[in-house]
Design a protein around this motif. Sequence first.
Motif, mmCIF file in Angstrom:
data_model
loop_
_atom_site.group_PDB
_atom_site.id
_atom_site.type_symbol
_atom_site.label_atom_id
_atom_site.label_comp_id
_atom_site.label_asym_id
_atom_site.label_seq_id
_atom_site.Cartn_x
_atom_site.Cartn_y
_atom_site.Cartn_z
ATOM 1 N N MET A 1 -46.680 -0.379 -48.618
ATOM 2 C CA MET A 1 -45.304 -0.495 -49.061
ATOM 3 C C MET A 1 -44.978 -1.958 -49.395
ATOM 4 S SD MET A 1 -43.183 2.389 -48.480
ATOM 5 C CE MET A 1 -43.680 4.043 -48.195
ATOM 6 N N GLU A 2 -45.966 -2.624 -49.923
ATOM 7 C CA GLU A 2 -45.804 -4.035 -50.289
ATOM 8 C C GLU A 2 -44.761 -4.221 -51.399
ATOM 9 O OE1 GLU A 2 -46.222 -8.050 -50.072
ATOM 10 O OE2 GLU A 2 -47.090 -6.586 -48.710
ATOM 11 N N LYS A 3 -44.737 -3.346 -52.368
ATOM 12 C CA LYS A 3 -43.779 -3.467 -53.472
ATOM 13 C C LYS A 3 -42.346 -3.268 -52.983
ATOM 14 C CE LYS A 3 -47.061 -2.190 -57.063
ATOM 15 N NZ LYS A 3 -48.194 -2.446 -56.217
ATOM 16 N N LEU A 4 -42.168 -2.378 -52.015
ATOM 17 C CA LEU A 4 -40.847 -2.164 -51.438
ATOM 18 C C LEU A 4 -40.373 -3.426 -50.730
ATOM 19 C CD1 LEU A 4 -38.439 -0.363 -50.783
ATOM 20 C CD2 LEU A 4 -39.723 0.488 -48.805
ATOM 21 N N LYS A 5 -41.264 -4.063 -50.010
ATOM 22 C CA LYS A 5 -40.927 -5.315 -49.328
ATOM 23 C C LYS A 5 -40.493 -6.367 -50.344
ATOM 24 C CE LYS A 5 -42.851 -8.898 -46.407
ATOM 25 N NZ LYS A 5 -44.057 -9.492 -45.870
ATOM 26 N N LEU A 6 -41.241 -6.487 -51.428
ATOM 27 C CA LEU A 6 -40.891 -7.446 -52.476
ATOM 28 C C LEU A 6 -39.543 -7.103 -53.104
ATOM 29 C CD1 LEU A 6 -44.367 -7.828 -54.218
ATOM 30 C CD2 LEU A 6 -43.219 -9.507 -52.755
ATOM 31 N N ALA A 7 -39.293 -5.819 -53.310
ATOM 32 C CA ALA A 7 -38.027 -5.385 -53.895
ATOM 33 C C ALA A 7 -36.857 -5.744 -52.980
ATOM 34 C CB ALA A 7 -38.057 -3.886 -54.163
ATOM 35 N N TYR B 1 -35.012 -7.400 -63.717
ATOM 36 C CA TYR B 1 -36.285 -7.125 -64.397
ATOM 37 C C TYR B 1 -37.410 -6.959 -63.377
ATOM 38 C CZ TYR B 1 -34.944 -7.853 -69.290
ATOM 39 O OH TYR B 1 -34.401 -7.720 -70.541
ATOM 40 N N GLN B 2 -37.414 -7.805 -62.351
ATOM 41 C CA GLN B 2 -38.447 -7.702 -61.318
ATOM 42 C C GLN B 2 -38.331 -6.380 -60.566
ATOM 43 O OE1 GLN B 2 -38.635 -11.177 -58.765
ATOM 44 N NE2 GLN B 2 -38.174 -12.501 -60.496
ATOM 45 N N LEU B 3 -37.110 -5.975 -60.253
ATOM 46 C CA LEU B 3 -36.898 -4.694 -59.581
ATOM 47 C C LEU B 3 -37.413 -3.548 -60.442
ATOM 48 C CD1 LEU B 3 -35.716 -3.182 -57.141
ATOM 49 C CD2 LEU B 3 -33.511 -3.186 -58.329
ATOM 50 N N ASP B 4 -37.135 -3.620 -61.720
ATOM 51 C CA ASP B 4 -37.615 -2.604 -62.656
ATOM 52 C C ASP B 4 -39.141 -2.561 -62.672
ATOM 53 O OD1 ASP B 4 -37.113 -0.681 -64.902
ATOM 54 O OD2 ASP B 4 -38.182 -2.224 -66.036
ATOM 55 N N GLN B 5 -39.772 -3.708 -62.725
ATOM 56 C CA GLN B 5 -41.235 -3.759 -62.753
ATOM 57 C C GLN B 5 -41.843 -3.225 -61.455
ATOM 58 O OE1 GLN B 5 -43.384 -4.405 -65.277
ATOM 59 N NE2 GLN B 5 -41.479 -4.303 -66.425
ATOM 60 N N LEU B 6 -41.253 -3.592 -60.336
ATOM 61 C CA LEU B 6 -41.760 -3.097 -59.051
ATOM 62 C C LEU B 6 -41.631 -1.580 -58.971
ATOM 63 C CD1 LEU B 6 -40.316 -5.868 -56.740
ATOM 64 C CD2 LEU B 6 -42.753 -5.427 -57.176
ATOM 65 N N GLU B 7 -40.522 -1.048 -59.459
ATOM 66 C CA GLU B 7 -40.346 0.406 -59.453
ATOM 67 C C GLU B 7 -41.390 1.076 -60.346
ATOM 68 O OE1 GLU B 7 -37.065 3.860 -60.458
ATOM 69 O OE2 GLU B 7 -36.616 1.789 -60.985
ATOM 70 N N ARG B 8 -41.650 0.503 -61.505
ATOM 71 C CA ARG B 8 -42.639 1.084 -62.426
ATOM 72 C C ARG B 8 -44.053 1.046 -61.848
ATOM 73 N NH1 ARG B 8 -40.744 1.418 -67.921
ATOM 74 N NH2 ARG B 8 -38.641 0.578 -68.073
ATOM 75 N N GLN B 9 -44.362 0.017 -61.070
ATOM 76 C CA GLN B 9 -45.705 -0.137 -60.501
ATOM 77 C C GLN B 9 -45.921 0.711 -59.245
ATOM 78 O OE1 GLN B 9 -45.957 -4.331 -59.792
ATOM 79 N NE2 GLN B 9 -45.962 -4.839 -61.973
ATOM 80 N N ALA B 10 -44.839 1.029 -58.559
ATOM 81 C CA ALA B 10 -44.940 1.771 -57.297
ATOM 82 C C ALA B 10 -45.286 3.234 -57.552
ATOM 83 C CB ALA B 10 -43.629 1.655 -56.531
ATOM 84 N N LYS B 11 -45.750 3.873 -56.503
ATOM 85 C CA LYS B 11 -46.107 5.294 -56.578
ATOM 86 C C LYS B 11 -45.545 6.026 -55.364
ATOM 87 C CE LYS B 11 -50.415 4.587 -59.106
ATOM 88 N NZ LYS B 11 -49.765 4.501 -60.367
ATOM 89 N N GLY B 12 -45.353 7.312 -55.529
ATOM 90 C CA GLY B 12 -44.953 8.168 -54.418
ATOM 91 C C GLY B 12 -43.625 7.794 -53.799
ATOM 92 N N LYS B 13 -43.597 7.837 -52.466
ATOM 93 C CA LYS B 13 -42.361 7.566 -51.735
ATOM 94 C C LYS B 13 -41.877 6.143 -51.949
ATOM 95 C CE LYS B 13 -42.638 10.994 -48.127
ATOM 96 N NZ LYS B 13 -42.543 11.264 -46.708
ATOM 97 N N GLU B 14 -42.821 5.219 -52.087
ATOM 98 C CA GLU B 14 -42.423 3.831 -52.313
ATOM 99 C C GLU B 14 -41.600 3.724 -53.599
ATOM 100 O OE1 GLU B 14 -44.392 -0.516 -51.817
ATOM 101 O OE2 GLU B 14 -45.527 0.881 -53.070
ATOM 102 N N LYS B 15 -42.008 4.436 -54.631
ATOM 103 C CA LYS B 15 -41.266 4.433 -55.902
ATOM 104 C C LYS B 15 -39.861 4.981 -55.696
ATOM 105 C CE LYS B 15 -41.666 5.911 -60.695
ATOM 106 N NZ LYS B 15 -42.237 4.819 -61.466
ATOM 107 N N LEU B 16 -39.727 6.044 -54.916
ATOM 108 C CA LEU B 16 -38.413 6.628 -54.642
ATOM 109 C C LEU B 16 -37.526 5.667 -53.861
ATOM 110 C CD1 LEU B 16 -39.452 10.273 -53.715
ATOM 111 C CD2 LEU B 16 -38.420 9.469 -55.848
ATOM 112 N N TYR B 17 -38.101 4.978 -52.881
ATOM 113 C CA TYR B 17 -37.335 4.023 -52.085
ATOM 114 C C TYR B 17 -36.836 2.871 -52.950
ATOM 115 C CZ TYR B 17 -39.209 6.332 -47.902
ATOM 116 O OH TYR B 17 -39.552 7.243 -46.937
ATOM 117 N N ILE B 18 -37.706 2.374 -53.825
ATOM 118 C CA ILE B 18 -37.299 1.281 -54.711
ATOM 119 C C ILE B 18 -36.235 1.769 -55.684
ATOM 120 C CG2 ILE B 18 -38.068 -0.307 -56.518
ATOM 121 C CD1 ILE B 18 -40.766 -0.475 -55.003
#
Length: 63
Positions: free
Chosen positions: A1-7, A21-38
């Motif tokens: 959940m590294e991307k969530l931490k960064l978000a 823009y960074q939030l958008d990129q992190l969401e696009r790169q994330a997968k599964g539950k992490e993507k939903l959380y972001i």
Amino acid sequence: MEKLKLAKELFTRPLTLDELYQLDQLERQAKGKEKLYIASLWDAAYALVEPAVLHQAREAGLL
């Protein structure tokens, strides 16, 4: 959940268009539950961002 931490770290300072823009990129790169959380962080971003930045984000297609 590294991307969530960064978000979440994006919210430790005033949100600018760059942070959105960074939030958008992190969401696009994330997968599964992490993507939903972001994705759920967008509601907080809308509430916290300055109106001028919100307008810029709309024009940039982030919203």
